[in-house]
Design an enzyme around this catalytic site. Structure first.
Site, PDB file in Angstrom:
ATOM      1  N   TYR A 106       0.840  -1.212   0.000  1.00 32.85           N
ATOM      2  CA  TYR A 106       0.000   0.000   0.000  1.00 32.85           C
ATOM      3  C   TYR A 106       0.869   1.255   0.000  1.00 32.85           C
ATOM      4  O   TYR A 106       0.577   2.234  -0.695  1.00 32.85           O
ATOM      5  CB  TYR A 106      -0.885  -0.025   1.242  1.00 32.85           C
ATOM      6  CG  TYR A 106      -1.834   1.160   1.374  1.00 32.85           C
ATOM      7  CD1 TYR A 106      -3.098   1.115   0.809  1.00 32.85           C
ATOM      8  CD2 TYR A 106      -1.448   2.306   2.064  1.00 32.85           C
ATOM      9  CE1 TYR A 106      -3.967   2.203   0.933  1.00 32.85           C
ATOM     10  CE2 TYR A 106      -2.315   3.386   2.189  1.00 32.85           C
ATOM     11  CZ  TYR A 106      -3.569   3.329   1.626  1.00 32.85           C
ATOM     12  OH  TYR A 106      -4.416   4.392   1.754  1.00 32.85           O
TER      13      TYR A 106
ATOM     14  N   ASP B 130       9.559 -11.089  31.112  1.00 27.87           N
ATOM     15  CA  ASP B 130       9.527  -9.622  31.016  1.00 27.87           C
ATOM     16  C   ASP B 130       9.856  -8.951  32.349  1.00 27.87           C
ATOM     17  O   ASP B 130      10.707  -8.060  32.418  1.00 27.87           O
ATOM     18  CB  ASP B 130       8.162  -9.136  30.520  1.00 27.87           C
ATOM     19  CG  ASP B 130       7.761  -9.782  29.205  1.00 27.87           C
ATOM     20  OD1 ASP B 130       8.668 -10.322  28.533  1.00 27.87           O
ATOM     21  OD2 ASP B 130       6.573  -9.765  28.866  1.00 27.87           O
ATOM     22  N   SER B 131       9.172  -9.386  33.404  1.00 23.75           N
ATOM     23  CA  SER B 131       9.453  -8.742  34.693  1.00 23.75           C
ATOM     24  C   SER B 131      10.862  -9.093  35.161  1.00 23.75           C
ATOM     25  O   SER B 131      11.546  -8.269  35.778  1.00 23.75           O
ATOM     26  CB  SER B 131       8.398  -9.123  35.743  1.00 23.75           C
ATOM     27  OG  SER B 131       8.385 -10.511  35.971  1.00 23.75           O
TER      28      SER B 131
END
Ligand code: XMP
Length: 525
Positions: free
Chosen positions: A90, A241-242
């Site tokens: 696009y 993550d933590s």
């Protein structure tokens, strides 16, 4: 906390998002070339872009046709900034249309693998396209388009074509503009990553500054600046993550950080001990280990409805966290492992609640903290790389996602201590066998589910048995939004089944869940 200037320099590539499924993937691919990349809204103004002065701009794909009303556009001024630009799908069509070329419904839409032919420069009498330098003249690419560029704008040359796209690539090198109709960012385009590398490094002139070692130094400096001599706390869930956020912040502010690990008794085998061992012993962090397993089990007695379970666990988690926090004097900062995909997605409209998720990030707003979110700009794979660089063990860095409510939502029916032990033992077998088979990293999540209230008849050693079934669930996924059941070899499933029956008392049947998401979800509750 924003990304420190010194890590990015001016080597930042901005991806203008036109609603593409793949915008995030483009940013990740750019980062894989060691250049920082971020997604911005497509309607960012030319003035703002000029101010940020990125090294390059990529116009993403998008689901709309450039011809429909309301199709997302750009500030036309961006084409005059002189910033190197790559249009994808696009984005390529928009570039063509806005600069005076022609985009039509080709009548030959292309979806999937397509053969691309790179033009011999002799055809046009011009120089060879630097974008395709050293790549084969015919190559497979992944297409997904209905419209097609039929004539490039003035000053552009078509550099490749495909059966359904006469202008499958075009460029105006003098104005530093390149465009491809196909998707170089997806794995189905074998030379795609080379195109991104060439654009970012050879054409836009970016260096290779985005490395985890640089990131650690700069991000740690930013944390120090933010926290000063204040105190911070971090809720550890056992998840990657933590864990990585805590390790990074600890690197920055040392014992001004206290971690709180709420042990709800619903974790996988050995996991609680491992969290304590890793953070207290190896990383030398101050860690409050709130052992609350019994309280959680008491609270869950008689609770059967999945949402009621999730709510009960979530509420008690907050209570225990708050109590533990009372032991930390004056913590003004809360460390959270928020990742980049959470940041970009939080802006979008939320879908219907399928399940009420709870994790450390789900702490209520009225907890009066300043947030420290050092992973806000990272993707999951980068967080793993960072964790490794910070010296966290593989068991934590490669840990599979695990729901906040833990094994509580992997027991269908009431959660009792006995059932927790059964599902935990079966889960350990599933994961161990997949690890032995070397399948651990290609599988997104694999675990056992206990159907607590179901019994079936079996026979063992000539005796009739009447016991509970274990469901084995293993899925492949990119982001947990969709998932497919993993095609685990029959021999591995056979070993898992045999061992569960032999080693977990009371289980007399093992079934493998062969449902994708959708229509199912990954977890059973
Ligand atoms: P579903 O079951 O909705 O899960 O397909 C999608 C992903 O999210 C994980 N999950 C959770 N993670 N707190 C979390 O932090 C939760 O309450 C929770 N529930 C599900 C699930 O394991 C999968 O990776």
């Amino acid at each position: 906390m924003s990304i420190p200037e010194a890590v990015i320099g001016n080597d930042e590539v901005l991806v203008l998002d036109f609603g593409a499924q793949y915008a995030q993937l483009i940013a990740r691919r750019v980062r894989e070339t060691r250049v920082y990349s971020e997604i911005v809204a497509h309607d960012i103004s030319a003035a703002e872009l000029a101010e940020r002065a990125p090294a390059a701009i990529i116009l993403s794909g998008g689901p709309k046709s450039v011809h429909v009303d309301g199709a997302p556009g750009v500030d036309p001024g961006i084409f005059d900034l002189g910033i190197p630009m790559l249009g994808i799908c696009y984005g390529a069509q928009l570039m063509a249309r806005d600069l005076g070329g022609e985009v039509n419904s080709s009548g030959r839409s292309e979806y999937g693998r397509t053969e691309l032919t790179v033009h011999d420069p002799g055809d046009e009498g011009g120089a060879a396209s630097e974008l395709f330098a050293d790549l084969p003249a015919t190559q497979t690419v992944w297409m997904s388009h209905f419209d097609a560029i039929v004539s490039p704008p003035e000053g552009f040359v078509a550099t490749a074509s495909s059966p359904g796209a006469p202008v499958a690539a075009m460029e105006n090198a003098a104005r530093s503009m390149w465009a491809v109709q196909y998707h170089p960012e997806v794995a189905h385009t074998p030379h795609g990553q080379r195109i991104i590398e060439r654009f970012v490094h050879s054409l836009a002139g970016c260096g290779h500054r985005w490395t985890m070692a640089n990131f650690i130094d700069e991000a740690a400096a930013a944390v120090t600046a933010q926290v000063g001599d204040g105190r911070a706390i971090c809720g550890l869930s056992g998840g990657v993550d933590s864990a990585v956020a805590a390790a990074l912040v600890h690197r920055a502010i040392g014992d001004q950080l206290t971690c709180v690990f709420v042990d709800n008794g619903l974790m996988r085998e050995g996991e609680g001990e491992q969290v304590v061992e890793t953070f207290r012993r190896h990383q030398g962090m101050e860690l409050i280990h709130a052992k609350a397993g019994e309280r959680f089990l008491e609270r869950l007695a008689g609770v059967i409805d999945p949402e009621a379970k999730r709510k009960a666990i979530g509420e008690l988690f907050i209570r225990v966290f708050e109590e533990a926090r009372g032991g930390v004097v004056d913590a003004r900062f809360l460390v959270q492992g928020t990742l980049y995909p959470d940041v970009i997605e939080s802006g979008s409209a939320t879908a219907a609640t399928i399940k009420s998720h709870h994790n450390v990030g789900g702490l209520p707003d009225d907890l009066d903290f300043d947030l420290v979110e050092p992973l806000r700009s990272l993707f999951k794979d980068e967080v793993r790389e960072l964790g490794r660089e910070l010296g966290l063990p593989d068991e934590i860095v490669w840990r599979q996602p695990f729901p906040g409510p833990g094994l509580g939502v992997r027991i269908v029916g009431e959660v009792t201590p006995e059932r927790v032990s059964l599902v935990r033992a079966a889960d350990a077998i599933v994961r161990e066998e997949l690890r032995i088979a070397g399948l651990e990293r290609e599988i997104w999540q694999a675990f056992a589910v206990l159907l607590g209230d179901v019994n079936s008849v079996g026979v063992m050693g000539d005796e009739r048995t009447y016991g509970s079934p274990i469901i084995v669930r293993a899925v492949t996924s990119e982001d947990a939004m969709t998932a497919d059941w993993a095609r685990i070899p029959a021999e591995v499933l056979d070993r898992i089944s045999g061992r569960i029956i032999a080693e977990v008392p009371g289980i007399n049947r093992v079934a493998y869940d062969i449902t994708s998401k959708p229509p199912a979800t990954i977890e059973w509750e």
